[in-house]
Write an enzyme that holds these catalytic residues in place. Structure first.
Site, mmCIF file in Angstrom:
data_model
loop_
_atom_site.group_PDB
_atom_site.id
_atom_site.type_symbol
_atom_site.label_atom_id
_atom_site.label_comp_id
_atom_site.label_asym_id
_atom_site.label_seq_id
_atom_site.Cartn_x
_atom_site.Cartn_y
_atom_site.Cartn_z
ATOM 1 N N ARG A 36 -3.481 -10.049 5.311
ATOM 2 C CA ARG A 36 -3.912 -10.107 3.908
ATOM 3 C C ARG A 36 -2.781 -9.573 3.024
ATOM 4 N NH1 ARG A 36 -6.321 -6.739 0.115
ATOM 5 N NH2 ARG A 36 -7.869 -7.739 -1.243
ATOM 6 N N LYS A 78 0.814 -1.218 0.000
ATOM 7 C CA LYS A 78 0.000 0.000 0.000
ATOM 8 C C LYS A 78 0.852 1.275 0.000
ATOM 9 C CE LYS A 78 -4.351 -1.831 1.720
ATOM 10 N NZ LYS A 78 -5.355 -1.851 2.801
#
Length: 269
Positions: free
Chosen positions: A248, A214
Site C-alpha cells: 500500500r 511513515k
C-alpha cells in the site's frame, strides 16, 4: 486470492495498492484529492502506473487525527467509490474500521474492506464482511502498547483477529493480513517487526505491507514526509523478500518498478 472480479496469484507476484485519501487532513496528502475531479485523475494516474487496487480512505488515521462521524465518512467515500466503479475496471478497497461505513461502501461497489483494527473496533465489522462476501485486509493494532514479548504478541493478536474472522464466517481465502507498521508501535518495534515479517506467513494468507512515507522512515533517515520515497521502496523490496505480496503506497510508479525488478531477480530460473 480473488478480490472483486480479479484473481491475484501471490505465490511469486506482488501487487501495488494505490492510496487515495479523500480527506482534508491525512498526514502526507491531505486535501489533495478530496474533490471528485482530483480523486478520479489520481485514480487514473495510479492505475496507469501499475496499481491493481485503489484504496479509498475517508478518515485520516495519522497520529492525533480528528475522528469524524460515520455519516461524514460515508459522504466522503461513497460518491468516490461509485465514480471509480463506473469509470475504471479496477479493484476498489475501502479503508475503514467502522461497520456502518463498510456496509455503505460495499453497497457502493467496494471489493475489499481494509480494517486498521482487525475486526476489533465495534464488534460488528466481521459480520458485515462475512455477509457481503467481500475480501478483507485485517491489520494489527492495539489501544495500549503493553507488549511483553513484542513480535510474539503481534502474532498472537493477529491470531485473535483470524479467530474472529473464522467465527463470523469470513472465508480464509478472502483474507489478507497487515502487520500494522506505524500503529501502536515505536520506532524500534516497527523496525523489529520489519525484520521479522516472515512470521506473518505462519497464517497462510497473503500479507499486505503499508509503510509508505511513515514515521519509521522519517525518523530513521531524518527526512520530512515528502522525501521518504526511497525509504518506502526499500521496505517494499524487503517486504517482498519476506513474503509480502501486497504493498500500500502513495507513489505507485517508483514502488511498482522496484517491485517488478525484485520479482524478476527472485524468480529467475
Amino acid at each position: 486470492m480473488i478480490i472483486g472480479n480479479k484473481e491475484f496469484c501471490t505465490e511469486k507476484q506482488g501487487y501495488i495498492m494505490g492510496i487515495l485519501n479523500v480527506t482534508p487532513d491525512s498526514f502526507s496528502d491531505g486535501g489533495n484529492y478530496d474533490k471528485m475531479d482530483a480523486a478520479l485523475f489520481q485514480t487514473e494516474k495510479m492505475i496507469k502506473e501499475g496499481a491493481t487496487i485503489i484504496d479509498v480512505g475517508g478518515e485520516s488515521t495519522r497520529p492525533n487525527h480528528t475522528k469524524i462521524s460515520d455519516e461524514e465518512e460515508i459522504t466522503r467515500v461513497v460518491p468516490v467509490i461509485e465514480a471509480i466503479r463506473k469509470r475504471f475496471d479496477t479493484v476498489i478497497s475501502l479503508d475503514t474500521y467502522k461497520s456502518k461505513v463498510a456496509k455503505a461502501g460495499i453497497e457502493a461497489g467496494a471489493d475489499l474492506i481494509n480494517d486498521i483494527w482487525g475486526l476489533k473496533w465495534d464488534g460488528t465489522m466481521a459480520d458485515v464482511i462475512a455477509k457481503s462476501g467481500v475480501a478483507a485486509c485485517l491489520m494489527h493494532n492495539r489501544k495500549q502498547m503493553d507488549y511483553t514479548d513484542f513480535v510474539n504478541d503481534v502474532i498472537a493478536d493477529l491470531a485473535e483477529t483470524m479467530d474472529l474472522a473464522a467465527k463470523a464466517g469470513i472465508e480464509k481465502d478472502k483474507i489478507m493480513l497487515d502487520p500494522g507498521i506505524g500503529f501502536a508501535k515505536d520506532l524500534e518495534q516497527n523496525r523489529l517487526l520489519m525484520k521479522h515479517l516472515e512470521r506473518l506467513n505462519e497464517f497462510d494468507v497473503p500479507v499486505l505491507l503499508g509503510t509508505s512515507r511513515k514515521s519509521m522512515i522519517g525518523l530513521t533517515l531524518d527526512l520530512p514526509v515528502d522525501q521518504r520515497e526511497e525509504g518506502t521502496m526499500a521496505t517494499t523490496i524487503i517486504g517482498y523478500l519476506a513474503g509480502c505480496r501486497f504493498f500500500r503506497v502513495h507513489d505507485v510508479k517508483m514502488n511498482y518498478r522496484a517491485l517488478k525488478m525484485t520479482e524478476a531477480i527472485c524468480n529467475q530460473n
